[in-house]
Design an enzyme around this catalytic site. Structure first.
Site, PDB file in Angstrom:
ATOM      1  CG  HIS A 117      -1.691   1.256   1.422  1.00 32.38           C
ATOM      2  ND1 HIS A 117      -2.962   1.415   0.923  1.00 32.38           N
ATOM      3  CD2 HIS A 117      -1.379   2.424   2.051  1.00 32.38           C
ATOM      4  CE1 HIS A 117      -3.397   2.624   1.235  1.00 32.38           C
ATOM      5  NE2 HIS A 117      -2.448   3.260   1.916  1.00 32.38           N
ATOM      6  CD  GLU A 118       1.738   3.805   3.705  1.00 30.67           C
ATOM      7  OE1 GLU A 118       1.969   4.836   3.026  1.00 30.67           O
ATOM      8  OE2 GLU A 118       0.752   3.726   4.464  1.00 30.67           O
TER       9      GLU A 118
ATOM     10  CG  HIS B  60       0.281   6.172  -0.874  1.00 30.00           C
ATOM     11  ND1 HIS B  60      -0.900   6.535  -1.497  1.00 30.00           N
ATOM     12  CD2 HIS B  60      -0.083   5.680   0.341  1.00 30.00           C
ATOM     13  CE1 HIS B  60      -1.916   6.269  -0.695  1.00 30.00           C
ATOM     14  NE2 HIS B  60      -1.458   5.748   0.424  1.00 30.00           N
TER      15      HIS B  60
ATOM     16  CG  HIS C  73      -6.007   6.408   0.425  1.00 31.47           C
ATOM     17  ND1 HIS C  73      -5.882   7.429   1.322  1.00 31.47           N
ATOM     18  CD2 HIS C  73      -5.047   5.508   0.761  1.00 31.47           C
ATOM     19  CE1 HIS C  73      -4.905   7.153   2.160  1.00 31.47           C
ATOM     20  NE2 HIS C  73      -4.377   6.002   1.836  1.00 31.47           N
TER      21      HIS C  73
ATOM     22  CB  CYS D 234      -8.276  -1.923  -4.031  1.00 35.79           C
ATOM     23  SG  CYS D 234      -6.793  -1.254  -4.830  1.00 35.79           S
TER      24      CYS D 234
ATOM     25  CB  CYS E 213      -9.048  -2.575  -7.828  1.00 34.82           C
ATOM     26  SG  CYS E 213      -8.658  -0.827  -8.100  1.00 34.82           S
TER      27      CYS E 213
ATOM     28  CB  CYS F 239      -4.993   0.444  -8.088  1.00 27.17           C
ATOM     29  SG  CYS F 239      -6.047   1.578  -7.118  1.00 27.17           S
TER      30      CYS F 239
END
Length: 185
Positions: A134-135, A138, A144, A150, A169, A172
């Site tokens: 996740h990080e 970014h 987000h 996702c 997803c 993304c």
């Protein structure tokens, strides 16, 4: 994702007492997910400079500054892993923080695991991997996502982390692929 041909790598940088097997697993998963080679090397040994006495937590933003300053330009992205509890001023705590479309990010395992979960290699390990991806997302300019499964979905609680899938997803994934193509590799 297929392996990308470049000399640039993603640095996995443990801070503090993080089990070596966990760092190796993170490095492997990051490489598989993003297609870049990884390297494990601590670049910050002490994060006391970021400690806030009133909150009894560590400022993730201050740590990001140090990560970016101390890491070689050979690294495309940097992900630090710490056991310390992190915060940003507007939130009580964070699982991690990243510079949007930048190089550094950090993940705290503090609220993602309990000792038992880490040792039995179950939920705790999966949560850590999800937050690392996740990080790092970014840092590849992903924001987000509204899709609750996702990996780029914003999590308000550990239950939200557990509900996420192991990937991005379709939307993304397309953005990640486009953003990687735009990099000067």
């Amino acid at each position: 994702m297929a392996e990308i041909t470049t000399t640039k790598k993603i640095l996995i940088s443990p801070i503090g007492d993080i089990p070596h097997w966990l760092i190796e697993k993170i490095a492997k998963k990051v490489s598989q997910f993003f297609g870049f080679q990884t390297q494990i090397r601590p670049i910050i040994k002490d994060i006391d400079f970021s400690f806030d006495k009133e909150r009894n937590q560590y400022s993730s933003s201050k740590i990001l500054d140090q990560l970016d300053n101390k890491a070689s330009d050979n690294f495309l992205k940097i992900v630090a892993i710490t056991e310390k509890d992190l915060f940003i001023p507007i939130l009580t705590y964070v699982y991690g923080e990243a510079r949007l479309n930048g190089r550094p990010c950090i993940v705290s395992i503090n609220r993602l695991i309990s000792g038992v979960e880490l040792e039995i290699f179950s939920k705790g390990y999966k949560r850590i991997i999800k937050e690392v991806i996740h990080e790092l997302g970014h840092t590849f300019n992903l924001r987000h996502c509204n899709d609750p499964i996702c990996l780029m979905h914003y999590c308000r609680s550990i239950k939200d982390v557990d509900k996420k899938s192991n990937g991005y997803c379709r939307y993304c994934n397309i953005h990640l692929s486009d953003n990687i193509k735009e990099l000067d590799l």
